[in-house]
Design an enzyme around this catalytic site. Structure first.
Site, PDB file in Angstrom:
ATOM      1  CG  HIS A  85      -1.981   1.035   1.126  1.00 33.38           C
ATOM      2  ND1 HIS A  85      -1.738   2.353   1.415  1.00 33.38           N
ATOM      3  CD2 HIS A  85      -3.271   0.965   0.717  1.00 33.38           C
ATOM      4  CE1 HIS A  85      -2.853   3.051   1.202  1.00 33.38           C
ATOM      5  NE2 HIS A  85      -3.800   2.228   0.774  1.00 33.38           N
ATOM      6  CD  GLU A 157      -5.321   1.527  -3.306  1.00 33.45           C
ATOM      7  OE1 GLU A 157      -6.490   1.621  -2.965  1.00 33.45           O
ATOM      8  OE2 GLU A 157      -4.379   1.526  -2.502  1.00 33.45           O
ATOM      9  N   GLY A 215     -11.077   2.676   0.975  1.00 38.45           N
ATOM     10  CA  GLY A 215     -10.517   3.119   2.248  1.00 38.45           C
ATOM     11  C   GLY A 215     -11.584   3.865   3.037  1.00 38.45           C
TER      12      GLY A 215
HETATM   13  P1  PGA Z   1      -9.572   5.859  -0.157  1.00 37.56           P
HETATM   14  O1  PGA Z   1      -8.389   4.845   0.160  1.00 37.56           O
HETATM   15  O2  PGA Z   1     -10.724   5.034  -0.694  1.00 37.56           O
HETATM   16  O3  PGA Z   1      -9.880   6.495   1.168  1.00 37.56           O
HETATM   17  O4  PGA Z   1      -9.076   6.836  -1.159  1.00 37.56           O
HETATM   18  C1  PGA Z   1      -8.121   3.753  -0.677  1.00 37.56           C
HETATM   19  C2  PGA Z   1      -6.910   3.025  -0.170  1.00 37.56           C
HETATM   20  O5  PGA Z   1      -6.000   3.672   0.361  1.00 37.56           O
HETATM   21  O6  PGA Z   1      -6.840   1.784  -0.254  1.00 37.56           O
END
Ligand code: PGA
Length: 233
Positions: A85, A157, A215
């Site tokens: 991540h 991401e 997230g």
């Molecule tokens: P977010 O985070 O949906 O809050 O943007 C996604 C993640 O970090 O896996």
């Protein structure tokens, strides 16, 4: 379709127990994966949601203070584990080589890695986004057999999208999925980064998306319910 919930470092034990009561009410044909904190893993009690972790040690078991080993996750019914991540790459300075080791440890225990890749805003401005994720994939998957590679779930991401409320255009997402699927044609690829109950209407137009890593939305069961309903209908 896979919907993975990344709680990050949120929810006390009591909050988590209440939160699970809300998640228990979710009914969907999609696969739900909950990735709580290590401590909350011990309080997981859901039947409609599978269990994931957010991290694993590349070296344990052994003399590595503060780490959690894949075999210990396995004992707690963990079936999936997020690796690489961007928050860990950034704050813990996690390298692609360590991520490769983590993937190995997980596969040894039959835990499916959810490997996160993505570019920063600066890298995109320099048009390096494709080469960045190609490099991340290359090193993270080094020395894995084709059979092992196929088991891994990839999460694209874009770092500039995580927690910012900004999402890429559909064309940008499609381009990145194409790049990933050229390398890993048979793997499931998720999108993550500010996906929510409003922009899901746009995101669902992208056929290439096999699921989402959520997230912020993972912490709001009511909005999560709307997200799933919109995705399903
Ligand atoms: P977010 O985070 O949906 O809050 O943007 C996604 C993640 O970090 O896996």
């Amino acid at each position: 379709m896979i919907i993975a919930l990344n709680n990050k470092c949120n929810l006390t034990k009591q909050e988590f127990l209440k939160y699970q009561e809300e998640l228990e009410k979710l009914s969907t044909k999609y696969k739900l994966i909950l990735c709580p904190t290590f401590l909350n893993i011990a309080h997981y009690n859901l039947e409609n949601v599978e269990l994931g972790a957010q991290n694993v040690s590349p070296k344990a078991p052994g003399a590595v203070t503060g780490e959690v080993a894949a075999i210990q996750l396995k004992e707690e019914q963990v079936k999936y584990c997020i690796v690489g991540h961007s928050e860990r790459r950034n704050y813990q300075h996690e390298t692609d080589e360590e991520i490769n080791q983590k993937i190995m440890r997980l596969l040894e225990q039959d835990i499916i890695p959810i490997l996160c890749v993505g570019e920063t805003k600066e890298e995109r401005e320099k048009q390096l986004e494709k080469s960045i994720i190609e490099k991340e994939l290359e090193i993270a998957l080094e020395n894995l057999t084709d059979e092992q590679k196929q088991k891994i779930i990839i999460a694209y991401e874009p770092i500039w999208s995580i927690g910012t409320g900004i999402i890429p255009t559909n064309d940008q997402i499609k381009e990145m999925f194409k790049t990933i699927k050229q390398i890993l044609p048979n793997n499931k690829v998720l999108y993550g980064g500010s996906a929510n109950e409003e922009n899901v209407v746009l995101l669902k137009e992208i056929e290439e998306i096999d699921g989402y890593l959520l997230g912020g939305l993972s912490l709001k069961p009511e909005k999560l319910k709307i997200f799933i309903e919109k995705l399903e209908n």
